[in-house]
Design a protein around this motif. Structure first.
Motif, PDB file in Angstrom:
ATOM      1  N   MET A  88      20.691  45.051  32.442  1.00 23.53           N
ATOM      2  CA  MET A  88      20.633  45.835  33.664  1.00 23.53           C
ATOM      3  C   MET A  88      19.192  46.270  33.950  1.00 23.53           C
ATOM      4  SD  MET A  88      22.957  49.104  34.849  1.00 23.53           S
ATOM      5  CE  MET A  88      22.371  50.220  33.573  1.00 23.53           C
ATOM      6  N   LEU A  89      18.455  46.640  32.901  1.00 28.13           N
ATOM      7  CA  LEU A  89      17.052  47.023  33.070  1.00 28.13           C
ATOM      8  C   LEU A  89      16.211  45.835  33.525  1.00 28.13           C
ATOM      9  CD1 LEU A  89      14.803  49.096  32.811  1.00 28.13           C
ATOM     10  CD2 LEU A  89      14.608  48.491  30.381  1.00 28.13           C
ATOM     11  N   VAL A  90      16.472  44.659  32.936  1.00 27.87           N
ATOM     12  CA  VAL A  90      15.754  43.452  33.353  1.00 27.87           C
ATOM     13  C   VAL A  90      16.004  43.163  34.830  1.00 27.87           C
ATOM     14  CG1 VAL A  90      15.607  40.950  33.050  1.00 27.87           C
ATOM     15  CG2 VAL A  90      15.732  42.438  31.041  1.00 27.87           C
ATOM     16  N   GLY A  91      17.250  43.229  35.244  1.00 26.77           N
ATOM     17  CA  GLY A  91      17.581  42.992  36.643  1.00 26.77           C
ATOM     18  C   GLY A  91      16.927  43.998  37.566  1.00 26.77           C
ATOM     19  N   ALA A  92      16.889  45.272  37.133  1.00 29.81           N
ATOM     20  CA  ALA A  92      16.268  46.306  37.959  1.00 29.81           C
ATOM     21  C   ALA A  92      14.770  46.075  38.101  1.00 29.81           C
ATOM     22  CB  ALA A  92      16.549  47.682  37.349  1.00 29.81           C
ATOM     23  N   VAL A  93      14.115  45.629  37.016  1.00 29.64           N
ATOM     24  CA  VAL A  93      12.676  45.332  37.075  1.00 29.64           C
ATOM     25  C   VAL A  93      12.416  44.197  38.065  1.00 29.64           C
ATOM     26  CG1 VAL A  93      10.726  44.406  35.769  1.00 29.64           C
ATOM     27  CG2 VAL A  93      12.168  46.183  34.759  1.00 29.64           C
ATOM     28  N   VAL A  94      13.228  43.144  37.994  1.00 28.63           N
ATOM     29  CA  VAL A  94      13.067  42.008  38.910  1.00 28.63           C
ATOM     30  C   VAL A  94      13.269  42.450  40.357  1.00 28.63           C
ATOM     31  CG1 VAL A  94      14.052  39.785  39.617  1.00 28.63           C
ATOM     32  CG2 VAL A  94      13.724  40.296  37.188  1.00 28.63           C
ATOM     33  N   HIS A  95      14.315  43.227  40.591  1.00 28.33           N
ATOM     34  CA  HIS A  95      14.606  43.653  41.963  1.00 28.33           C
ATOM     35  C   HIS A  95      13.531  44.588  42.499  1.00 28.33           C
ATOM     36  CE1 HIS A  95      16.875  44.679  45.517  1.00 28.33           C
ATOM     37  NE2 HIS A  95      16.858  45.956  45.196  1.00 28.33           N
ATOM     38  N   THR A  96      12.989  45.459  41.632  1.00 33.65           N
ATOM     39  CA  THR A  96      11.940  46.384  42.058  1.00 33.65           C
ATOM     40  C   THR A  96      10.651  45.636  42.373  1.00 33.65           C
ATOM     41  OG1 THR A  96      12.905  48.122  40.670  1.00 33.65           O
ATOM     42  CG2 THR A  96      10.658  48.461  41.422  1.00 33.65           C
ATOM     43  N   ALA A  97      10.297  44.656  41.515  1.00 38.45           N
ATOM     44  CA  ALA A  97       9.046  43.914  41.701  1.00 38.45           C
ATOM     45  C   ALA A  97       9.151  42.877  42.811  1.00 38.45           C
ATOM     46  CB  ALA A  97       8.653  43.231  40.388  1.00 38.45           C
ATOM     47  N   ALA A  98      10.323  42.264  42.974  1.00 35.03           N
ATOM     48  CA  ALA A  98      10.495  41.206  43.978  1.00 35.03           C
ATOM     49  C   ALA A  98      11.855  41.354  44.634  1.00 35.03           C
ATOM     50  CB  ALA A  98      10.356  39.828  43.334  1.00 35.03           C
ATOM     51  N   PRO A  99      12.013  42.337  45.507  1.00 32.49           N
ATOM     52  CA  PRO A  99      13.337  42.623  46.081  1.00 32.49           C
ATOM     53  C   PRO A  99      13.911  41.486  46.923  1.00 32.49           C
ATOM     54  CG  PRO A  99      11.613  43.859  47.203  1.00 32.49           C
ATOM     55  CD  PRO A  99      10.980  43.263  45.988  1.00 32.49           C
ATOM     56  N   GLY A 100      13.085  40.563  47.400  1.00 36.14           N
ATOM     57  CA  GLY A 100      13.594  39.478  48.223  1.00 36.14           C
ATOM     58  C   GLY A 100      13.801  38.179  47.479  1.00 36.14           C
ATOM     59  N   SER A 101      13.718  38.215  46.138  1.00 33.26           N
ATOM     60  CA  SER A 101      13.796  36.971  45.360  1.00 33.26           C
ATOM     61  C   SER A 101      15.165  36.314  45.452  1.00 33.26           C
ATOM     62  CB  SER A 101      13.429  37.237  43.902  1.00 33.26           C
ATOM     63  OG  SER A 101      14.226  38.275  43.355  1.00 33.26           O
ATOM     64  N   GLY A 102      16.232  37.107  45.602  1.00 32.56           N
ATOM     65  CA  GLY A 102      17.564  36.531  45.715  1.00 32.56           C
ATOM     66  C   GLY A 102      17.697  35.649  46.936  1.00 32.56           C
ATOM     67  N   GLU A 103      17.231  36.155  48.089  1.00 28.62           N
ATOM     68  CA  GLU A 103      17.293  35.357  49.312  1.00 28.62           C
ATOM     69  C   GLU A 103      16.323  34.176  49.230  1.00 28.62           C
ATOM     70  OE1 GLU A 103      16.835  38.552  49.110  1.00 28.62           O
ATOM     71  OE2 GLU A 103      18.447  39.563  50.213  1.00 28.62           O
ATOM     72  N   PHE A 104      15.194  34.359  48.561  1.00 26.32           N
ATOM     73  CA  PHE A 104      14.190  33.300  48.480  1.00 26.32           C
ATOM     74  C   PHE A 104      14.720  32.080  47.722  1.00 26.32           C
ATOM     75  CE2 PHE A 104      10.651  31.216  46.284  1.00 26.32           C
ATOM     76  CZ  PHE A 104       9.831  30.900  47.361  1.00 26.32           C
ATOM     77  N   PHE A 105      15.348  32.315  46.566  1.00 28.03           N
ATOM     78  CA  PHE A 105      15.832  31.200  45.747  1.00 28.03           C
ATOM     79  C   PHE A 105      17.221  30.731  46.186  1.00 28.03           C
ATOM     80  CE2 PHE A 105      12.702  33.064  42.795  1.00 28.03           C
ATOM     81  CZ  PHE A 105      11.972  31.923  42.510  1.00 28.03           C
ATOM     82  N   GLY A 106      18.067  31.660  46.627  1.00 32.14           N
ATOM     83  CA  GLY A 106      19.405  31.282  47.061  1.00 32.14           C
ATOM     84  C   GLY A 106      20.210  30.614  45.966  1.00 32.14           C
ATOM     85  N   SER A 107      21.189  29.791  46.365  1.00 29.87           N
ATOM     86  CA  SER A 107      22.012  29.013  45.445  1.00 29.87           C
ATOM     87  C   SER A 107      22.564  29.888  44.315  1.00 29.87           C
ATOM     88  CB  SER A 107      21.196  27.833  44.886  1.00 29.87           C
ATOM     89  OG  SER A 107      22.035  26.946  44.160  1.00 29.87           O
ATOM     90  N   PHE A 108      22.584  29.345  43.090  1.00 29.13           N
ATOM     91  CA  PHE A 108      23.173  30.063  41.963  1.00 29.13           C
ATOM     92  C   PHE A 108      22.354  31.294  41.583  1.00 29.13           C
ATOM     93  CE2 PHE A 108      24.408  25.534  41.112  1.00 29.13           C
ATOM     94  CZ  PHE A 108      25.706  25.671  41.556  1.00 29.13           C
ATOM     95  N   THR A 109      21.039  31.201  41.720  1.00 27.40           N
ATOM     96  CA  THR A 109      20.183  32.360  41.428  1.00 27.40           C
ATOM     97  C   THR A 109      20.501  33.495  42.392  1.00 27.40           C
ATOM     98  OG1 THR A 109      18.421  30.932  40.611  1.00 27.40           O
ATOM     99  CG2 THR A 109      17.817  33.178  41.232  1.00 27.40           C
ATOM    100  N   GLY A 110      20.608  33.176  43.660  1.00 24.45           N
ATOM    101  CA  GLY A 110      20.948  34.192  44.642  1.00 24.45           C
ATOM    102  C   GLY A 110      22.326  34.784  44.413  1.00 24.45           C
ATOM    103  N   ALA A 111      23.223  33.980  43.834  1.00 22.95           N
ATOM    104  CA  ALA A 111      24.584  34.464  43.584  1.00 22.95           C
ATOM    105  C   ALA A 111      24.612  35.592  42.570  1.00 22.95           C
ATOM    106  CB  ALA A 111      25.465  33.312  43.111  1.00 22.95           C
ATOM    107  N   LEU A 112      23.617  35.619  41.657  1.00 17.91           N
ATOM    108  CA  LEU A 112      23.548  36.715  40.695  1.00 17.91           C
ATOM    109  C   LEU A 112      23.314  38.047  41.390  1.00 17.91           C
ATOM    110  CD1 LEU A 112      21.480  35.126  37.776  1.00 17.91           C
ATOM    111  CD2 LEU A 112      23.879  35.841  37.699  1.00 17.91           C
ATOM    112  N   TYR A 113      22.640  38.005  42.553  1.00 15.12           N
ATOM    113  CA  TYR A 113      22.366  39.225  43.302  1.00 15.12           C
ATOM    114  C   TYR A 113      23.595  39.716  44.052  1.00 15.12           C
ATOM    115  CZ  TYR A 113      17.298  38.559  42.633  1.00 15.12           C
ATOM    116  OH  TYR A 113      16.040  38.421  42.104  1.00 15.12           O
ATOM    117  N   THR A 114      24.474  38.824  44.403  1.00 14.00           N
ATOM    118  CA  THR A 114      25.601  39.178  45.277  1.00 14.00           C
ATOM    119  C   THR A 114      26.970  38.952  44.634  1.00 14.00           C
ATOM    120  OG1 THR A 114      25.594  36.946  46.248  1.00 14.00           O
ATOM    121  CG2 THR A 114      24.249  38.620  47.339  1.00 14.00           C
ATOM    122  N   GLY A 115      26.995  38.437  43.401  1.00 13.23           N
ATOM    123  CA  GLY A 115      28.267  38.048  42.797  1.00 13.23           C
ATOM    124  C   GLY A 115      28.913  39.076  41.903  1.00 13.23           C
ATOM    125  N   LEU A 116      28.472  40.349  42.013  1.00 10.77           N
ATOM    126  CA  LEU A 116      29.025  41.383  41.145  1.00 10.77           C
ATOM    127  C   LEU A 116      30.543  41.507  41.251  1.00 10.77           C
ATOM    128  CD1 LEU A 116      28.479  43.653  39.121  1.00 10.77           C
ATOM    129  CD2 LEU A 116      28.061  45.180  41.052  1.00 10.77           C
TER     130      LEU A 116
END
Length: 339
Positions: free
Chosen positions: A5-33
């Motif tokens: 959870m801390l790793v995910g929070a660091v990624v989201h804080t440093a690059a909040p748009g990375s989910g939309e940028f990569f999309g596909s399965f990587t983006g699904a980690l942002y929206t698949g909770l």
């Protein structure tokens, strides 16, 4: 759960748009909770045995009922003071009824079982099979509604508990299904933590500060006192009550689910998630210490010349151990299954 959870929070804080940028399965980690949670609760439900022994049902029922009733009373009081919205300023900024209710309503099962394996009866460990019914957002949603706050639609309430019920049905109809699904429960937890972390901004964690610590202290001390009294009143010795005074890691996902079901809670969701995450850490550290201290006081060796309790068939009494001389310090607490 906390490290991913801390790793995910660091990624989201440093690059909040990375989910939309990569999309596909990587983006699904942002929206698949929600999907990850659905699978998690099916697997968890498969581990719950509806044929639990009467003692297990009684012990688990007392602890579960106490947590629910205590959270309801606190929710009613805070609901009158705060309503659905979080505190907007001052030392309590970010505090909400949602955060406190969710922190109180879910027990760290792994910690409870490990503490009871060391200090409690063997069958006390099995009580968590009943307490696991509190996992997920269902009871928190019900508590908020009963406390007079904005209710969650009944369809959402049913949908929140259906995966757990489905898992229970599968696990109890076919033991092979239970053995197949049960190992997946701990394996899913890191992915659950990562997906949740990818929704958090660490600036909110900094803002939680002492308030998050205070919430954890409230769960351990106030919640623990209520559980201790209820355990003793039902014929127990209180150790199980102390061991249940924690916040489970998966409680951190409850605010986002509640907010998705009823948008009126959306302003409180992120700060509530951070406060609950803080409570998870604080209770995980303090609860074992308090339980160990309480167990040593409860399980003191009887004075020399007094007969120790005889162990039962299931290891339900303290093992006799060596007697100490008059005036000597009592021996440390031992496991009551003879371990």
């Amino acid at each position: 759960m906390l490290v991913p959870m801390l790793v995910g929070a660091v990624v989201h804080t440093a690059a909040p748009g990375s989910g939309e940028f990569f999309g596909s399965f990587t983006g699904a980690l942002y929206t698949g909770l929600p999907a990850i949670l659905a699978v998690f609760y099916i697997c968890l439900g498969s581990t719950l045995d509806v044929k639990a022994a009467p003692y297990i049902a009684k012990k688990g029922g007392v602890l579960l009922g106490t947590k629910v009733v205590f959270a309801l009373l606190v929710g009613i009081v805070l609901g009158r003071l705060l309503g659905e919205s979080p505190v907007s300023g001052g030392a309590f900024a970010g505090l909400s009824t949602l955060a406190v209710v969710a922190a109180l309503n879910d027990t760290n099962g792994g910690l409870y079982m490990s503490l009871m394996a060391q200090f409690g009866r063997k069958r006390d460990v099995g009580a968590y099979s009943v307490m696991s019914l509190e996992s997920g957002p269902f009871l928190s949603m019900v508590t908020l509604g009963v406390a007079g706050l904005s209710a969650v639609p009944w369809q959402t309430l049913v949908g929140a508990i259906l995966p757990l019920v489905l898992g229970m049905l599968l696990g109890n109809l076919d033991p092979e299904v239970r053995r197949f699904l049960a190992p997946a429960v701990p394996a899913i937890v890191p992915f659950l933590g990562l997906s949740l972390g990818l929704t958090l901004n660490l600036t909110a964690v900094w803002e939680a500060g002492l308030l998050g610590i205070g919430l954890g202290l409230f769960v351990v001390l106030a919640g623990g006192a209520a559980l201790l009294l209820a355990d003793k009143a039902s014929g127990g010795d209180g150790i199980a009550g102390l061991a249940a005074a924690t916040t489970a890691g998966n409680a951190a996902v409850v605010p986002s689910i509640v907010a998705a079901a009823n948008p009126v809670y959306a302003p409180a969701a992120q700060s509530a998630t951070v406060l609950i995450a803080s409570s998870v850490v604080v209770t995980s550290i303090l609860c074992p210490v308090i339980t160990a201290v309480g167990a040593r006081r409860i399980l003191k060796q009887p004075p020399a010349g007094e007969e120790a309790d005889e162990p039962t068939a299931d290891g339900g009494r303290p093992s006799p151990g060596p007697q100490h001389a008059p005036g000597a310090a009592p021996a440390a607490a031992t496991r009551r299954d003879g371990g």
